[in-house]
Enzyme design. Structure first.
Site, PDB file in Angstrom:
ATOM      1  N   ARG A 238     -10.381  -7.331  24.648  1.00 50.72           N
ATOM      2  CA  ARG A 238      -9.670  -7.397  23.368  1.00 50.72           C
ATOM      3  C   ARG A 238      -8.676  -8.553  23.434  1.00 50.72           C
ATOM      4  O   ARG A 238      -8.028  -8.768  24.462  1.00 50.72           O
ATOM      5  CB  ARG A 238      -8.913  -6.089  23.084  1.00 50.72           C
ATOM      6  CG  ARG A 238      -9.804  -4.900  22.771  1.00 50.72           C
ATOM      7  CD  ARG A 238     -10.485  -5.048  21.427  1.00 50.72           C
ATOM      8  NE  ARG A 238     -11.362  -3.916  21.126  1.00 50.72           N
ATOM      9  CZ  ARG A 238     -12.654  -3.872  21.399  1.00 50.72           C
ATOM     10  NH1 ARG A 238     -13.226  -4.903  22.007  1.00 50.72           N
ATOM     11  NH2 ARG A 238     -13.383  -2.826  21.072  1.00 50.72           N
ATOM     12  N   GLU A 267      -8.727 -12.064  14.642  1.00 53.21           N
ATOM     13  CA  GLU A 267     -10.130 -12.396  14.429  1.00 53.21           C
ATOM     14  C   GLU A 267     -10.497 -12.237  12.954  1.00 53.21           C
ATOM     15  O   GLU A 267     -10.052 -11.293  12.315  1.00 53.21           O
ATOM     16  CB  GLU A 267     -11.024 -11.481  15.281  1.00 53.21           C
ATOM     17  CG  GLU A 267     -10.821 -11.686  16.771  1.00 53.21           C
ATOM     18  CD  GLU A 267     -11.688 -10.774  17.634  1.00 53.21           C
ATOM     19  OE1 GLU A 267     -12.455  -9.963  17.071  1.00 53.21           O
ATOM     20  OE2 GLU A 267     -11.601 -10.870  18.865  1.00 53.21           O
ATOM     21  N   HIS A 286     -16.862 -12.990  19.214  1.00 49.36           N
ATOM     22  CA  HIS A 286     -16.878 -11.551  19.520  1.00 49.36           C
ATOM     23  C   HIS A 286     -18.302 -10.984  19.435  1.00 49.36           C
ATOM     24  O   HIS A 286     -18.588 -10.090  18.643  1.00 49.36           O
ATOM     25  CB  HIS A 286     -15.941 -10.790  18.570  1.00 49.36           C
ATOM     26  CG  HIS A 286     -15.491  -9.472  19.148  1.00 49.36           C
ATOM     27  ND1 HIS A 286     -14.262  -8.925  18.880  1.00 49.36           N
ATOM     28  CD2 HIS A 286     -16.103  -8.589  19.975  1.00 49.36           C
ATOM     29  CE1 HIS A 286     -14.140  -7.759  19.508  1.00 49.36           C
ATOM     30  NE2 HIS A 286     -15.253  -7.539  20.185  1.00 49.36           N
TER      31      HIS A 286
END
Length: 329
Positions: A238, A267, A286
């Site tokens: 993360r 993000e 991601h």
């Protein structure tokens, strides 16, 4: 009336069609744009179940709006986007998708390590941009991976699987975790060390820890300063576990050699973010678990969890195991 399921992102019809006959299913119809906040609140008010993405903030406001809500199935292993305490208080099961994405995420993590160490993205762009004019002894020379030391921070299932990949490269494997894993040490020769020792000894520091109060901003300027100047930092967990300003400074000042990042504090990351200007950074959007096979399996597990709860059964992968206690009050 059939129970109502709202899905916060467009999923393939072949995945959701299995439940069409038993449920009314509605989806946000965009694949690459998050569901607007007001739409999410409106849907929560009438939904029996939500199938959510990691990018959706399922906070107390959403949970309180869901007067009929019985289950939230998150399309991820992590669930830091959901107010777990509020969900439990309202007797709502929160489910995730562990295990099914372990190998796929470990593949991506090790691939990111390799791409960063050997400057693969930089080299591919070098060729495409017509810069390759001749061969030279140190042209785009990177760092060896074999026989180096890998330090894994967060030895869950994914961490264990990355460690297995590392054995194929004859790497020394260090790890730091909340709990020691003797079975992993015996099986693959991993060595448990303190966080400080791992940071100092490792050639590759791979972060796979979940985001908690303890791990937020775990990687600070002092931590980067303790790493080898040749160290490469990989984050596939993360974004907020890293102080991004400190990482940026460490990369700019050559305090460390490079970083491979699949996650960021905010993000999606802005295209003009200073991290993206650095040649020693490999940045991915991601995509840790993003293979067609794994993502479809994750979707199916979410829908199976929803079906279990809505038919009065226990879900397969529930996070808040005490969610039922509130139902008896």
């Amino acid at each position: 009336m059939k129970p109502y399921i709202f899905i916060t992102r467009k999923l393939p019809e072949n995945v959701i069609s299995k439940l069409d006959n038993r449920y009314t299913i509605s989806m946000w119809d965009k694949e690459d744009v998050p569901v607007p906040r007001q739409r999410l609140l409106d849907e929560a008010q009438k939904a029996d179940a939500l199938l959510t993405m990691l990018s959706d903030s399922i906070d107390e406001e959403v949970i309180k709006a869901g007067s009929n809500l019985k289950v939230i199935a998150n399309l991820a292993v992590g669930f830091d986007n959901i107010d777990l305490a509020a969900a439990t208080e309202h007797g709502i099961a929160v489910c995730n998708t562990p295990d099914v994405l372990t190998d796929t995420t470990a593949d991506l993590t090790f691939g990111l390590l390799m791409a960063t160490a050997r400057r693969l993205v930089e080299a591919a762009e070098f060729v495409k941009e017509g810069k390759w004019q001749s061969w030279s002894p140190l042209l785009l020379a990177g760092h060896d991976i074999h026989h180096k030391t890998i330090g894994i921070v967060g030895m869950g299932k994914i961490g264990e699987t990355v460690a297995k990949r590392a054995t194929g490269f004859d790497m020394e494997i260090l790890y730091h975790n909340r709990t020691r894993k003797p079975e992993v040490e015996e099986a693959i020769g991993a060595q448990y060390v303190s966080f400080d020792e791992l940071v100092k000894r490792s050639d590759f520091i791979v972060c796979l820890t979940p985001l908690t109060h303890e791990t937020r901003n775990l990687f600070t300027a002092d931590v980067f300063a303790s790493m080898k100047r040749s160290a490469i930092f990989i984050n596939a967990s993360r974004g907020p576990v890293v102080d991004e300003e400190a990482l940026l400074a460490a990369l700019k000042n050559n305090t460390i050699a490079g970083a491979g990042l699949d996650v960021f504090t905010i993000e999606p990351i802005s295209a003009d973010h200073p991290l993206l200007t650095l040649p020693n950074v490999v940045a991915l959007p991601h995509i840790g678990s993003s293979s067609v096979e794994t993502r479809e399996t994750m979707m199916e597990l979410c829908l199976e969890n929803i079906d279990k709860v809505l038919t009065g059964n226990d879900p397969i992968t529930v996070v808040n195991k005490d969610w039922k206690l509130q139902l008896s009050h």
